[in-house]
Design a protein around this motif. Structure first.
Motif, PDB file in Angstrom:
ATOM      1  N   THR A 153       0.833  -1.290  -0.275  1.00 53.42           N
ATOM      2  CA  THR A 153       0.101  -0.218   0.165  1.00 53.42           C
ATOM      3  C   THR A 153       0.916   1.291  -0.013  1.00 53.42           C
ATOM      4  OG1 THR A 153      -1.605  -1.224   1.217  1.00 53.42           O
ATOM      5  CG2 THR A 153      -1.855   1.255   1.271  1.00 53.42           C
ATOM      6  N   ASP A 162      -7.571  -4.194  -2.507  1.00 51.70           N
ATOM      7  CA  ASP A 162      -7.605  -4.889  -1.047  1.00 51.70           C
ATOM      8  C   ASP A 162      -8.857  -4.821  -0.578  1.00 51.70           C
ATOM      9  OD1 ASP A 162      -7.157  -6.119   1.129  1.00 51.70           O
ATOM     10  OD2 ASP A 162      -5.436  -5.139   1.779  1.00 51.70           O
ATOM     11  N   ASP A 170      -3.595  -1.433  -6.037  1.00 49.44           N
ATOM     12  CA  ASP A 170      -2.875  -2.351  -4.795  1.00 49.44           C
ATOM     13  C   ASP A 170      -3.710  -3.509  -4.423  1.00 49.44           C
ATOM     14  OD1 ASP A 170      -1.652  -2.450  -2.387  1.00 49.44           O
ATOM     15  OD2 ASP A 170      -3.058  -1.055  -1.280  1.00 49.44           O
ATOM     16  N   ASN A 205      -6.912   0.321   2.880  1.00 53.71           N
ATOM     17  CA  ASN A 205      -6.272   1.320   3.837  1.00 53.71           C
ATOM     18  C   ASN A 205      -5.398   2.413   2.875  1.00 53.71           C
ATOM     19  OD1 ASN A 205      -3.994  -0.543   3.201  1.00 53.71           O
ATOM     20  ND2 ASN A 205      -3.862  -0.900   5.460  1.00 53.71           N
TER      21      ASN A 205
HETATM   22 MG    MG Z   1      -1.861  -3.111   2.278  1.00 54.81          MG
END
Ligand code: MG
Ligand code: ADP
Length: 234
Positions: A17, A40, A117, A45
């Motif tokens: 990330t 994700d 991501d 996040n």
């Molecule tokens: Mg991550």
């Protein structure tokens, strides 16, 4: 021609990330039209790392067909676009990673670079981005366990015909990496090295990517070198 990169490793906590947020910001600073996508789906996040607080729709709503890609895309730092995920547990239960395909196709129409991501593990929300990406960027620390898990991701990518561009080694300190050990555990070329740097933690606590908050830090230099290696532009 736009390019889609999946940022991946089966191991959690290795810097996927952080890498997506900082690489996206560097590329955007360099004038590319970049969108980062939080693939994700279980533990999104990415938005937090970029200071984006989604006050409405998210990728999860796009995946369930409740909204459009455009309505769920937010402005991040330095002109970067961000397609965040929802942190609600119910959202995870109802979202289907396979629906990412049309989402990425839509984003390619309006952006030069799409960075996805991905989560840890080898479940659908990792598998689908590996499958749809033009290139897979592996991320790993130099710990044996992390390299072993990242190698599994590489093998999965290879099996499904993904093009692995190389590995970003993160959190590297002076005593590592032992280049021979990295090579023996992970069959991918090292494309960039990002040192262990307290500036990353400080940046995260202010929800700003380190390349914007502390451009003089060694971690920021590592992420600029990564962007250069990927684009071939200084
Ligand atoms: Mg991550
Ligand atoms: P992942 O997405 O792979 O789970 P993260 O990007 O969330 O990993 O990073 C995990 C933790 O490691 C975060 O707390 C992050 O701040 C920290 N971290 C990542 N890269 C570095 C680095 N180069 N130096 C110091 N801390 C780092």
């Amino acid at each position: 021609m736009s390019r889609v990169y999946a940022v991946a490793s089966a191991k959690g906590g290795v810097g996927k990330t952080t890498t997506t947020a900082n690489l996206g910001t560097v590329l955007s600073m360099a004038g590319h039209d970049v969108v980062v996508v939080d693939g994700d789906l279980g533990m999104p996040n990415l938005a937090g790392a970029l200071g984006v607080a989604p006050d409405g729709e998210t990728l999860h709503d796009v995946l369930t067909g409740e909204t459009t890609v455009e309505s769920a895309t937010y402005d991040g730092p330095s002109g970067l676009s961000v397609l965040p995920g929802s942190t609600a547990l119910e959202a995870f239960a109802s979202a289907n990673a396979k629906e990412l395909h049309p989402v990425i196709e839509t984003l390619k129409e309006t952006h030069d670079i799409v960075l996805v991501d991905t989560g840890a593990g080898l479940s659908d929300d990792t598998f689908v981005p590996l499958k749809l990406a033009d290139e897979v960027l592996l991320v790993s620390t130099t710990e044996r366990e992390a390299l072993g898990d990242t190698e599994k991701t590489r093998q999965l990518g290879e099996r499904i015909g993904a093009d692995v561009v190389g590995v970003v080694l993160t959190r590297v300190n002076q005593s590592n990496p032992n280049a021979d050990e990295v090579a023996s555990l992970l069959d991918a070329g090292v494309i960039a090295v990002v040192p262990e740097d307290a500036a990353i933690r400080e940046a995260l606590s202010t929800q700003t990517p380190v390349v914007a908050r502390s451009p003089e830090s060694i971690a920021a230099a590592g992420y600029r070198a990564l962007a250069e290696a990927l684009t071939g532009e200084p």
